[in-house]
Structure formats: C-alpha cells, structure tokens
Scaffold this motif. Structure first.
Motif, mmCIF file in Angstrom:
data_model
loop_
_atom_site.group_PDB
_atom_site.id
_atom_site.type_symbol
_atom_site.label_atom_id
_atom_site.label_comp_id
_atom_site.label_asym_id
_atom_site.label_seq_id
_atom_site.Cartn_x
_atom_site.Cartn_y
_atom_site.Cartn_z
ATOM 1 N N TYR A 251 1.363 -7.561 2.568
ATOM 2 C CA TYR A 251 0.146 -8.152 3.128
ATOM 3 C C TYR A 251 -0.508 -7.209 4.133
ATOM 4 C CZ TYR A 251 2.060 -12.405 1.058
ATOM 5 O OH TYR A 251 2.567 -13.324 0.180
ATOM 6 N N SER A 252 0.288 -6.595 4.965
ATOM 7 C CA SER A 252 -0.243 -5.682 5.976
ATOM 8 C C SER A 252 -0.833 -4.426 5.338
ATOM 9 C CB SER A 252 0.854 -5.270 6.962
ATOM 10 O OG SER A 252 1.409 -6.388 7.599
ATOM 11 N N LEU A 253 -0.097 -3.828 4.427
ATOM 12 C CA LEU A 253 -0.527 -2.561 3.852
ATOM 13 C C LEU A 253 -1.712 -2.733 2.910
ATOM 14 C CD1 LEU A 253 2.931 -0.859 3.179
ATOM 15 C CD2 LEU A 253 1.449 -0.680 5.181
ATOM 16 N N ASN A 254 -1.861 -3.905 2.325
ATOM 17 C CA ASN A 254 -3.005 -4.151 1.451
ATOM 18 C C ASN A 254 -4.265 -4.477 2.242
ATOM 19 O OD1 ASN A 254 -3.712 -4.434 -1.490
ATOM 20 N ND2 ASN A 254 -4.475 -6.401 -0.748
ATOM 21 N N ASP A 255 -4.111 -4.912 3.491
ATOM 22 C CA ASP A 255 -5.256 -5.333 4.295
ATOM 23 C C ASP A 255 -5.745 -4.275 5.267
ATOM 24 O OD1 ASP A 255 -7.062 -7.592 5.164
ATOM 25 O OD2 ASP A 255 -6.047 -7.199 7.064
ATOM 26 N N PRO A 257 -6.250 -0.329 6.010
ATOM 27 C CA PRO A 257 -6.174 1.062 5.548
ATOM 28 C C PRO A 257 -5.503 1.981 6.559
ATOM 29 C CG PRO A 257 -8.426 0.478 6.148
ATOM 30 C CD PRO A 257 -7.627 -0.794 6.172
ATOM 31 N N VAL A 258 -5.650 1.688 7.849
ATOM 32 C CA VAL A 258 -4.988 2.514 8.865
ATOM 33 C C VAL A 258 -3.477 2.317 8.802
ATOM 34 C CG1 VAL A 258 -4.734 2.912 11.339
ATOM 35 C CG2 VAL A 258 -7.001 2.591 10.358
ATOM 36 N N GLY A 259 -3.049 1.075 8.630
ATOM 37 C CA GLY A 259 -1.624 0.823 8.460
ATOM 38 C C GLY A 259 -1.078 1.527 7.230
ATOM 39 N N LEU A 260 -1.843 1.493 6.147
ATOM 40 C CA LEU A 260 -1.439 2.171 4.916
ATOM 41 C C LEU A 260 -1.325 3.673 5.142
ATOM 42 C CD1 LEU A 260 -1.016 1.910 1.772
ATOM 43 C CD2 LEU A 260 -3.464 2.375 1.576
ATOM 44 N N ALA A 261 -2.323 4.255 5.804
ATOM 45 C CA ALA A 261 -2.298 5.696 6.068
ATOM 46 C C ALA A 261 -1.106 6.079 6.930
ATOM 47 C CB ALA A 261 -3.604 6.120 6.739
#
Length: 384
Positions: A251-255, A257-261
């Motif tokens: 949920y966090s990584l899909n929402d 983009p900074v968390g994903l990066a």
C-alpha cells in the motif's frame, strides 16, 4: 502461443500525476545520524526526487526502452512481457535471462548489445546469442499471478513454454537475484531443455542436502554461513518484510513515489560496487527508468509477493539430489553473497568459476562487458 508486438506508452496524465505527487511530498524529518546510516540519506533523496519531478525525461527513457524488440504472449494462461533480440552471427544460440528485484528487464539493455552483436565489441560473431528477457510475473508489464503458488519453480515451467513457443527446444539460462533461482529451477526441472546455467548470484534459500554420506562443512563453508546469517540480521529486513507481510508494504509503495524511490535506490547503493557513491555506478536516468517502470505499472506489490512464494517453496535439495546441466558462476566482489565454490559443488556440476575483478549485485548494469565475456565463455562448448 499467441504473440503480439509491444511498445511502452505511458499516458501523459499518468506522467503529470506523478510529477504532482512528487512536488507535494510530505517529507519525513531527518534524524541526528550520519548520512545513509539508517537508510536513504534525506539530502540525496530530496535532490533525486527534485530531478525526477523536474529534470527526468520519461519520454526519452521510454524511447530507449522501445529500441529493444518487445512482445507480449499468452503462455499457459499467463500474460508475459518479454524482450526478444536476435543475434548477429552465423548461428546465434538461444539464451533466456531472468532479472530479479529491485531490477527489471531494463537491467540487461547494455548486456543485450554485448551478447547479441559480439563482433561490434571486438568478440567473435560465432558467440552471438538470441536473447529472451522476460519480465517476471507481476513485474512491469507481465500479468500478476491470479492464484497463489508462483515461485521460482513455476516461473521456470512458464519460461520453458515461452521458449518452446518461440521455437527454442533447447537453450541456456542466465540470472542473478530472483533470476538465479529461476535459472536453477530451469536446470533442475527441465534438463532435457536446458543445456547449461550461468549464475552471478546464489539464492539465499539454497541449501544442499546434508545427508550422512556427504563431507562435513569446510571452514570456508562455515565462515560463509556465519557471514550470511549476520548479513540477514543487519541488512535483510526488506526480504523478511517481503516474504512475510508483502501486502502491508504494498500500500505504501504503490501510493508514494518517494517511498518507492527510497526503497529501491537504497539497495542499488548498498549492493553495488560504488564505494557509497551510487551515481558512480548508475546514472540518475538509469535509476529512474527502473523505478519509473515499477511506478507506472503499479507492480511493486505484485513483485515483492514472489518473496512470499519463494519462502513457501525454498531451494532446498534432498539427499543425493543434484542438478545435472553444467553450471558457471561469476562471483563479483561486491555481491551481497560470497559462497565458496565447494558450497555449490555439493549440488551443482560447476564447470566454470570466476572471481571477477570488480562489480556488484547488478552486474549486467555495472559491468556488462565483463559479464558478457563470462557468458560467452561458458556457453561456447555447449552450443549445438
């Protein structure tokens, strides 16, 4: 098998929406610790994200991605995306290369040039390959599995169907990270199709049989297992999360983009041969091309679920069980795992072993020429 050409084309509104999210980031306060000590450095990440929002040209990256011939196919009811590049030489040898996490099919773009047209790099045209680079199920443009149970072993079965559908009854396999597990599973389950396997990583779940007839662990093997356990305790939190609670993290990584990066870039820095300077090994555009593929396909959640599946189907071998096709191994000095040769020889027929002069976990991106030379050398006597 039905195959269609494929081109990446992200809608303008998707790109604009990403930029808006990046500019509206709610930044976490930085802690009183040295940069990178507790994870991604705040200062580096802020600059990186600003470039993603205002400097990175996705359309240019998209154009580069589309230079490689890409396709989608229905393989055993699974939609699989793959790059398929024909070799330039008298008789190119078919090779399937499998990526891992947090990489993607993009990892191998520089390597494809080296393998498919060796003469352009001063190598022999007789060493050319036809290379197939599929996206793992749930990664990028490959459909996510619709039911539980898709581990490295099931992906291997899928790859055999894909390669047969492309006209390759016999072929070689190569991989690192999750792709190493898939390549090993190919050799284990389909030796009638796989001539040999070249690896630059050993899966963490790999465990040879330890029956009474085997030799006791050597000192090198004991040291390796101790180091592996210490690394898992200090650096393996991501894998434990992926393999136990991937849905919560998704949920966090899909929402964000900074968390994903942050989740991805920290691994590219920690696992590469870059002396702590990530952009010594990868350009910002390379990093963001890979990260953007996860973002624009919303595939991070489905990608990390493969860790869950591999935990339930680990790569452990029964007493007397061996992998019959020959295996080559390139051990890069900054790879996160440094197994001794004897540890592999308990299960595999290791015919080529090379301690590489430089490079890390993302060898195909970091040192494509070195890796290509090893792959050519390994498969040269196996060509039919």
């Amino acid at each position: 098998m039905h195959i269609e050409p494929f081109r990446i084309s992200v809608p303008d509104e998707e790109i604009d929406g990403l930029r808006q999210r990046l500019r509206q980031t709610r930044w976490a306060p930085a802690g009183p610790y040295d940069p990178w000590q507790q994870g991604v450095d705040s200062g580096w990440l802020r600059e990186f994200v600003q470039y993603w929002a205002d400097g990175f040209d996705w359309r240019a990256a998209e154009h580069r991605l589309n230079l490689q011939p890409q396709f989608v196919a229905q393989v055993d009811a699974q939609r699989v995306h793959f790059a398929h590049r024909r070799g330039v030489g008298p008789k190119p040898y078919p090779l399937v290369i499998t990526h891992g996490w947090p990489g993607s099919f993009f990892e191998f773009y520089a390597l494809l040039d080296q393998l498919c047209d060796p003469a352009a790099f001063g190598a022999q045209p007789e060493d050319a390959f036809d290379v197939v680079v599929p996206s793992l199920p749930g990664f990028a443009f490959s459909q996510a599995p619709t039911k539980p149970g898709t581990s490295a072993f099931q992906v291997a079965d899928l790859w055999v169907s894909l390669m047969r559908g492309l006209g390759y009854d016999r072929f070689g396999a190569q991989g690192g990270d999750l792709g190493a597990g898939v390549s090993i599973a190919l050799a284990l389950r389909h030796p009638q199709n796989v001539d040999g396997v070249h690896l630059n990583f050993l899966p963490g779940s790999y465990e040879p049989s330890r029956d009474a007839g085997q030799a006791p662990l050597t000192q090198d093997e004991q040291d390796f297992l101790r180091t592996k356990e210490q690394w898992a305790a200090l650096e393996g939190g991501y894998a434990h999360m992926h393999s136990t609670k991937p849905e919560t993290l998704a949920y966090s990584l899909n929402d964000s983009p900074v968390g994903l990066a942050a989740w991805i870039a920290e691994k590219f820095r920690a696992w590469s041969d870059c002396d702590g300077q990530i952009e010594q090994a990868f350009s910002r555009d390379e990093l963001l091309t890979n990260i953007s593929l996860y973002w624009h396909t919303q595939s991070m959640g489905s990608a990390i679920r493969m860790y869950w599946e591999n935990r339930l189907q680990p790569m452990r071998f029964a007493a007397g069980q061996r992998v019959s096709p020959p295996v080559g191994f390139a051990r890069f000095p900054k790879e996160i795992s440094q197994p001794p040769r004897s540890w592999l020889e308990r299960t595999f027929n290791v015919v080529q072993w090379t301690d590489m002069p430089r490079g890390g976990h993302f060898a195909a991106m970091e040192e494509p020429a070195l890796l290509a030379a090893e792959i050519r050398k390994f498969f040269r006597p196996l060509r039919r």
